[in-house]
Design a protein around this motif. Structure first.
Motif, PDB file in Angstrom:
ATOM      1  N   ALA A  49      11.983   6.449   7.137  1.00  0.00           N
ATOM      2  CA  ALA A  49      11.673   7.279   8.115  1.00  0.00           C
ATOM      3  C   ALA A  49      10.473   6.632   8.940  1.00  0.00           C
ATOM      4  O   ALA A  49      10.621   6.887  10.358  1.00  0.00           O
ATOM      5  CB  ALA A  49      11.331   8.605   8.052  1.00  0.00           C
ATOM      6  N   LEU A  50       9.795   5.878   8.371  1.00  0.00           N
ATOM      7  CA  LEU A  50       8.354   5.302   9.136  1.00  0.00           C
ATOM      8  C   LEU A  50       8.577   3.819   9.316  1.00  0.00           C
ATOM      9  O   LEU A  50       7.803   3.292   9.996  1.00  0.00           O
ATOM     10  CB  LEU A  50       7.385   5.396   7.979  1.00  0.00           C
ATOM     11  N   GLU A  51       9.936   3.548   9.231  1.00  0.00           N
ATOM     12  CA  GLU A  51       9.985   1.879   9.549  1.00  0.00           C
ATOM     13  C   GLU A  51      10.063   1.721  10.931  1.00  0.00           C
ATOM     14  O   GLU A  51      10.560   2.600  11.704  1.00  0.00           O
ATOM     15  CB  GLU A  51      11.533   1.452   8.905  1.00  0.00           C
ATOM     16  N   GLY A  52       9.178   0.825  11.390  1.00  0.00           N
ATOM     17  CA  GLY A  52       8.937   0.439  12.720  1.00  0.00           C
ATOM     18  C   GLY A  52       7.618   1.124  13.359  1.00  0.00           C
ATOM     19  O   GLY A  52       7.287   0.757  14.164  1.00  0.00           O
ATOM     20  N   CYS A  53       7.257   2.097  12.503  1.00  0.00           N
ATOM     21  CA  CYS A  53       6.113   2.941  12.928  1.00  0.00           C
ATOM     22  C   CYS A  53       4.809   2.177  12.423  1.00  0.00           C
ATOM     23  O   CYS A  53       3.824   2.406  12.955  1.00  0.00           O
ATOM     24  CB  CYS A  53       6.169   4.327  12.399  1.00  0.00           C
ATOM     25  N   CYS A  54       4.950   1.840  11.078  1.00  0.00           N
ATOM     26  CA  CYS A  54       3.614   1.037  10.618  1.00  0.00           C
ATOM     27  C   CYS A  54       4.185   0.315   9.534  1.00  0.00           C
ATOM     28  O   CYS A  54       5.353   0.124   9.035  1.00  0.00           O
ATOM     29  CB  CYS A  54       2.742   2.054   9.953  1.00  0.00           C
ATOM     30  N   ASP A  55       3.443  -0.594   8.825  1.00  0.00           N
ATOM     31  CA  ASP A  55       3.528  -1.284   7.777  1.00  0.00           C
ATOM     32  C   ASP A  55       3.811  -0.578   6.423  1.00  0.00           C
ATOM     33  O   ASP A  55       2.885  -0.002   6.087  1.00  0.00           O
ATOM     34  CB  ASP A  55       2.804  -2.588   7.367  1.00  0.00           C
ATOM     35  N   VAL A  56       4.876  -0.296   5.895  1.00  0.00           N
ATOM     36  CA  VAL A  56       5.152   0.631   4.666  1.00  0.00           C
ATOM     37  C   VAL A  56       5.263  -0.298   3.409  1.00  0.00           C
ATOM     38  O   VAL A  56       6.356  -1.086   3.458  1.00  0.00           O
ATOM     39  CB  VAL A  56       6.092   1.541   4.980  1.00  0.00           C
ATOM     40  N   ASP A  57       4.553  -0.068   2.378  1.00  0.00           N
ATOM     41  CA  ASP A  57       4.746  -0.648   1.076  1.00  0.00           C
ATOM     42  C   ASP A  57       5.159   0.447   0.092  1.00  0.00           C
ATOM     43  O   ASP A  57       4.664   1.731   0.127  1.00  0.00           O
ATOM     44  CB  ASP A  57       3.560  -1.474   0.444  1.00  0.00           C
ATOM     45  N   THR A  58       5.958   0.431  -0.918  1.00  0.00           N
ATOM     46  CA  THR A  58       6.006   1.231  -1.732  1.00  0.00           C
ATOM     47  C   THR A  58       5.697   0.960  -3.295  1.00  0.00           C
ATOM     48  O   THR A  58       6.033  -0.460  -3.754  1.00  0.00           O
ATOM     49  CB  THR A  58       7.511   1.661  -2.120  1.00  0.00           C
ATOM     50  N   TYR A  59       4.842   1.556  -3.927  1.00  0.00           N
ATOM     51  CA  TYR A  59       4.522   1.107  -5.393  1.00  0.00           C
ATOM     52  C   TYR A  59       5.757   0.816  -6.148  1.00  0.00           C
ATOM     53  O   TYR A  59       6.605   1.813  -6.219  1.00  0.00           O
ATOM     54  CB  TYR A  59       3.483   2.075  -5.997  1.00  0.00           C
ATOM     55  N   PRO A  60       5.849  -0.290  -6.894  1.00  0.00           N
ATOM     56  CA  PRO A  60       6.955  -0.378  -7.654  1.00  0.00           C
ATOM     57  C   PRO A  60       7.751   0.835  -8.309  1.00  0.00           C
ATOM     58  O   PRO A  60       6.872   1.340  -9.083  1.00  0.00           O
ATOM     59  CB  PRO A  60       6.559  -1.468  -8.685  1.00  0.00           C
ATOM     60  N   THR A  61       8.697   1.030  -8.151  1.00  0.00           N
ATOM     61  CA  THR A  61       9.431   2.534  -8.549  1.00  0.00           C
ATOM     62  C   THR A  61       9.939   2.179  -9.995  1.00  0.00           C
ATOM     63  O   THR A  61      10.271   3.110 -10.605  1.00  0.00           O
ATOM     64  CB  THR A  61      10.805   2.684  -7.842  1.00  0.00           C
ATOM     65  N   SER A  62       9.727   1.050 -10.490  1.00  0.00           N
ATOM     66  CA  SER A  62      10.124   0.877 -11.883  1.00  0.00           C
ATOM     67  C   SER A  62       8.743   1.199 -12.723  1.00  0.00           C
ATOM     68  O   SER A  62       8.911   1.095 -14.194  1.00  0.00           O
ATOM     69  CB  SER A  62      10.370  -0.498 -12.342  1.00  0.00           C
TER      70      SER A  62
END
Length: 256
Positions: free
Chosen positions: A37-50
């Motif tokens: 949903a935030l793609e293109g609005c800011c730089d989004v990283d996700t903490y490794p979900t593993s």
């Protein structure tokens, strides 16, 4: 703006469970949808979900893994739980935590208000130095821990299950509006007026030729006065088709 999203629990820790839901699974669903949903609005990283951010904290690896100082905001997603929660027609609700060092809670207040709008009780903004967000704040980065709702409360989870997309959108819009971000403009489809469409079709049909099998019949129609034979491949409105049909009818009637 650079944002880090963290899904709570996981890596063998299911977190809270209830009503057929598991916290570690749901936090990852929300984080994935929120990142999109935030793609293109800011730089989004996700903490490794593993991985499990809290387990990494206890092992002394969190700061190395997260590198909090690279971000402007850190949002950790969780689901709440209480003992002996039953369906009573009332929701336990949503709440969000910031650290005691956080100077402003405007974004967080807007976030829980927006989530509550789908039907959950607004439990407000609270302060507690929970391990992960405290480490982020110590690195100089604003952070918050969001408890979307109570996973073991049937009323909460009925609202969540029916409104998951709306909840994700509420979180996203709170971040977008709260930090003054802009959503990428959607590409506008080219629209044409009816006249423009007609003109383009006319231009196209002018490049076409009458099929060989129809040329003889077309000449006969011209001789009979049914058509003048001009622009033979051009589209015609219904009234012209009706006139040609009527001429053919009159011609046939006169030949009887």
């Amino acid at each position: 703006m650079k944002l880090l999203l963290i899904a709570g629990h996981g890596a063998g820790d299911p977190g809270a469970v209830g009503n057929g839901f598991q916290e570690a699974t749901e936090t990852r669903k929300v984080v994935a949808a929120l990142a999109q949903a935030l793609e293109g609005c800011c730089d989004v990283d996700t903490y490794p979900t593993s991985r499990n951010a809290y387990a990494d904290y206890k092992a002394g690896q969190l700061n190395k893994m997260a590198q909090f100082s690279r971000y402007d905001y850190v949002l950790e997603i969780h689901f709440n739980a209480v003992k002996a929660s039953t369906a009573d027609g009332k929701t336990k609700g949503t709440e969000i935590y910031v650290t005691t060092a956080e100077p402003s809670t405007a974004v967080e207040q807007a976030m829980v208000a927006a989530i509550a709008a789908v039907g959950l009780t607004n439990r407000g903004v609270k302060r507690n130095n929970w391990a992960v967000i405290h480490q982020a704040r110590k690195a100089g980065t604003s952070s918050a821990l969001l408890e979307i709702c109570f996973i073991d409360d049937p009323d909460d989870m009925a609202i969540y299950a029916a409104n998951q997309s709306a909840i994700v959108e509420a979180i996203a819009m709170s971040i977008i509006d709260g930090f003054g971000l802009q959503r990428p403009e959607l590409e506008q489809e080219e629209t044409m007026t009816g006249k423009e469409i007609y003109d383009k079709l006319t231009e196209y049909t002018e490049t076409l030729e009458v099929p060989a099998w129809a040329k003889e019949e077309l000449e006969k129609a011209k001789v009979a006065g049914i058509t003048d034979g001009s622009a033979p491949m051009q589209l015609i409105p219904r009234y012209q088709a009706a006139l040609m049909a009527y001429r053919a009818y009159e011609l046939a009637k006169g030949q009887k």
